[in-house]
Design a protein around this motif. Sequence first.
Motif, PDB file in Angstrom:
ATOM      1  N   GLY A   1       0.754  -1.305  -0.054  1.00 50.39           N
ATOM      2  CA  GLY A   1      -0.088   0.020   0.134  1.00 50.39           C
ATOM      3  C   GLY A   1       0.797   1.282  -0.107  1.00 50.39           C
ATOM      4  N   PHE A   2       0.303   2.215  -0.708  1.00 49.53           N
ATOM      5  CA  PHE A   2       1.163   3.659  -0.864  1.00 49.53           C
ATOM      6  C   PHE A   2       1.216   4.000   0.485  1.00 49.53           C
ATOM      7  CE2 PHE A   2      -1.285   3.277  -4.699  1.00 49.53           C
ATOM      8  CZ  PHE A   2      -0.445   3.406  -5.661  1.00 49.53           C
ATOM      9  N   ILE A   3       0.568   4.295   1.600  1.00 55.29           N
ATOM     10  CA  ILE A   3       0.771   4.831   2.819  1.00 55.29           C
ATOM     11  C   ILE A   3       1.802   3.904   3.539  1.00 55.29           C
ATOM     12  CG2 ILE A   3      -0.196   5.895   5.046  1.00 55.29           C
ATOM     13  CD1 ILE A   3      -0.841   7.512   2.480  1.00 55.29           C
ATOM     14  N   ALA A   4       1.645   2.659   3.520  1.00 56.78           N
ATOM     15  CA  ALA A   4       2.364   1.669   4.171  1.00 56.78           C
ATOM     16  C   ALA A   4       3.781   1.875   3.944  1.00 56.78           C
ATOM     17  CB  ALA A   4       2.036   0.526   4.163  1.00 56.78           C
ATOM     18  N   GLU A   5       4.146   1.797   2.602  1.00 58.20           N
ATOM     19  CA  GLU A   5       5.340   2.256   2.000  1.00 58.20           C
ATOM     20  C   GLU A   5       5.949   3.624   2.235  1.00 58.20           C
ATOM     21  OE1 GLU A   5       7.356   2.655  -2.657  1.00 58.20           O
ATOM     22  OE2 GLU A   5       5.133   1.764  -2.432  1.00 58.20           O
ATOM     23  N   GLU A   6       5.247   4.530   2.185  1.00 54.42           N
ATOM     24  CA  GLU A   6       5.798   5.891   2.645  1.00 54.42           C
ATOM     25  C   GLU A   6       6.319   6.057   4.268  1.00 54.42           C
ATOM     26  OE1 GLU A   6       5.949   8.926   0.537  1.00 54.42           O
ATOM     27  OE2 GLU A   6       5.463   7.353  -1.219  1.00 54.42           O
ATOM     28  N   THR A   7       5.354   5.507   5.020  1.00 51.08           N
ATOM     29  CA  THR A   7       5.517   5.181   6.284  1.00 51.08           C
ATOM     30  C   THR A   7       6.836   4.576   6.803  1.00 51.08           C
ATOM     31  OG1 THR A   7       3.170   5.350   6.953  1.00 51.08           O
ATOM     32  CG2 THR A   7       4.573   4.539   8.794  1.00 51.08           C
ATOM     33  N   LYS A   8       7.070   3.274   6.019  1.00 45.63           N
ATOM     34  CA  LYS A   8       8.435   2.774   6.410  1.00 45.63           C
ATOM     35  C   LYS A   8       9.517   3.343   5.948  1.00 45.63           C
ATOM     36  CE  LYS A   8       6.111  -1.894   6.031  1.00 45.63           C
ATOM     37  NZ  LYS A   8       5.916  -3.157   5.438  1.00 45.63           N
ATOM     38  N   ALA A   9       9.308   4.185   4.763  1.00 42.47           N
ATOM     39  CA  ALA A   9      10.522   5.085   4.110  1.00 42.47           C
ATOM     40  C   ALA A   9      10.452   6.290   5.177  1.00 42.47           C
ATOM     41  CB  ALA A   9      10.226   5.618   2.914  1.00 42.47           C
ATOM     42  N   SER A  10       9.730   6.716   5.662  1.00 42.64           N
ATOM     43  CA  SER A  10       9.969   7.689   6.712  1.00 42.64           C
ATOM     44  C   SER A  10      10.716   7.294   7.912  1.00 42.64           C
ATOM     45  CB  SER A  10       8.630   8.345   6.923  1.00 42.64           C
ATOM     46  OG  SER A  10       7.812   8.983   5.895  1.00 42.64           O
ATOM     47  N   LEU A  11      10.503   6.256   8.263  1.00 40.52           N
ATOM     48  CA  LEU A  11      10.977   5.681   9.690  1.00 40.52           C
ATOM     49  C   LEU A  11      12.064   4.817   9.533  1.00 40.52           C
ATOM     50  CD1 LEU A  11       7.713   4.793  11.532  1.00 40.52           C
ATOM     51  CD2 LEU A  11       9.100   6.836  11.785  1.00 40.52           C
ATOM     52  N   CYS A  12      12.836   4.559   8.366  1.00 41.39           N
ATOM     53  CA  CYS A  12      13.854   3.476   8.433  1.00 41.39           C
ATOM     54  C   CYS A  12      15.123   4.062   8.859  1.00 41.39           C
ATOM     55  CB  CYS A  12      14.045   3.438   6.517  1.00 41.39           C
ATOM     56  SG  CYS A  12      14.760   4.748   6.061  1.00 41.39           S
ATOM     57  N   SER A  13      15.173   5.258   8.999  1.00 39.13           N
ATOM     58  CA  SER A  13      16.362   5.651   9.849  1.00 39.13           C
ATOM     59  C   SER A  13      16.451   5.885  11.369  1.00 39.13           C
ATOM     60  CB  SER A  13      16.928   7.020   9.038  1.00 39.13           C
ATOM     61  OG  SER A  13      16.140   7.959   9.324  1.00 39.13           O
ATOM     62  N   GLN A  14      15.012   5.483  11.724  1.00 34.33           N
ATOM     63  CA  GLN A  14      14.971   5.954  13.275  1.00 34.33           C
ATOM     64  C   GLN A  14      15.400   4.562  14.056  1.00 34.33           C
ATOM     65  OE1 GLN A  14      14.373   9.033  11.907  1.00 34.33           O
ATOM     66  NE2 GLN A  14      13.505   9.094  13.993  1.00 34.33           N
ATOM     67  N   ASN A  15      15.818   4.844  15.115  1.00 36.97           N
ATOM     68  CA  ASN A  15      16.102   3.816  16.027  1.00 36.97           C
ATOM     69  C   ASN A  15      14.868   3.374  16.929  1.00 36.97           C
ATOM     70  OD1 ASN A  15      18.983   3.610  15.581  1.00 36.97           O
ATOM     71  ND2 ASN A  15      19.237   5.318  16.835  1.00 36.97           N
ATOM     72  N   ASP A  16      14.469   2.000  17.204  1.00 40.65           N
ATOM     73  CA  ASP A  16      13.286   1.612  17.977  1.00 40.65           C
ATOM     74  C   ASP A  16      12.129   2.037  17.240  1.00 40.65           C
ATOM     75  OD1 ASP A  16      15.108   0.601  20.235  1.00 40.65           O
ATOM     76  OD2 ASP A  16      15.406   2.539  20.868  1.00 40.65           O
ATOM     77  N   ARG A  17      12.078   2.222  16.128  1.00 47.78           N
ATOM     78  CA  ARG A  17      10.938   2.150  15.409  1.00 47.78           C
ATOM     79  C   ARG A  17       9.697   1.343  15.709  1.00 47.78           C
ATOM     80  NH1 ARG A  17      11.237   0.956   9.112  1.00 47.78           N
ATOM     81  NH2 ARG A  17      11.515  -1.533   9.000  1.00 47.78           N
TER      82      ARG A  17
END
Length: 392
Positions: A329-345
């Motif tokens: 899904g578009f929003i799922a994909e964008e959400t994961k991309a937004s958080l990929c660099s975050q620790n303890d996501r």
Amino acid sequence: MAQTVIDTANHIAAYAAKAARVQVIAAYPITPQTSIVERIAELVESGEFDAEYIRVESEHSAMAACIGAAAAGARTFTATAAHGLVLMHEPMHWASGSRLPIVMPVANRALGPGWNIWADSTDSMSQRDTGWIQFYCADNQEVFDTIIQAYKLCENERILLPAMVCLEAFILTHTYMPVKIPDQEKIDDFLPHYKPNWILDVSNPLSHGNILSPEWYMEFRYMMQESMENAKQLIPEIDKEYSKHFGFEHGGLVDKYKCDDADLILLTVGTIGSEAKVAVDNLRREGLKIGSARIRVFRPFPKEEIRKLAENAQMFAVIDRGISFGMEGFIAEETKASLCSQNDRPLIAGFIAGLGGRDVTFKTIEKIAKKSAEWMQRGRIEKETVWVDLKE
């Protein structure tokens, strides 16, 4: 004088174009958008709406007409859906690259084949890289307010990009709801007459949209990206300013509901966000610490807002009414991309629901939330993307 109108979102979009004092409308019919431009035609014919109404031979031509009119200094408007939007794909790049603040409602409809005229956001979300700002509305009042806000945003010299205002097929386009339409003088005060940043003028000739060598092309695209980043700041400001004038505020970039103490947050778009609030209230009464965050603006994507939500949440359950084939899904994909660099996501599970207009009720969302809560307690998700209520 301010008035309350009970009407469909399509007709409300037409009234918003009139209230925005649009000067040129390019019109071509496609279900379920047609009644937007039909109502505008009636308003222009009756003399209630002073504008040039251009009947064109295709959606591609509609966007071309808007580009020409906007380049000549006019506030412009068109509307489309599904295959009409896809046909516009090439001139949509010209509109954004020319830095023209065109506003276009999109009646989100499934793409065929098989032939389907009901709600699905794949049509607009598949246009995410055209350089257009994208708003998604949850009710008819938001449709009116967002069209006015979109002109205010797009015509700002820090932005100068076009925008689409998305409303789901039949769920909003043909559903009657009460909408407050403010006094015209107050709208004029909020949204003054359009002053173009540049115009095509035979008495003052200039070259625009010409051949760009590799020496400069990249800089022009960088400036468009800067405008998208500027929009992240201005959209919440304009939403709050609109609220001060007219009493309606729609969450800026993300409409958050009971997220402050939530362990599990439902990420949604459009009318699913309204149903999610009902589900949240019901599940709160069952003791589940759950919240809802409706993504109101898909482009620019509000990654900073998502990161803030992720600071305290243990899990996101993302519900998409669209699919990026071969991915998720578009929003799922964008959400994961937004958080990929975050620790303890937080954990992130994607759910595909409601394609082609299938109902997504609060009961459906409650089932999604309960399944997500089970995974959250286990500390892992069993399936990255779940298709909801598929027929066996």
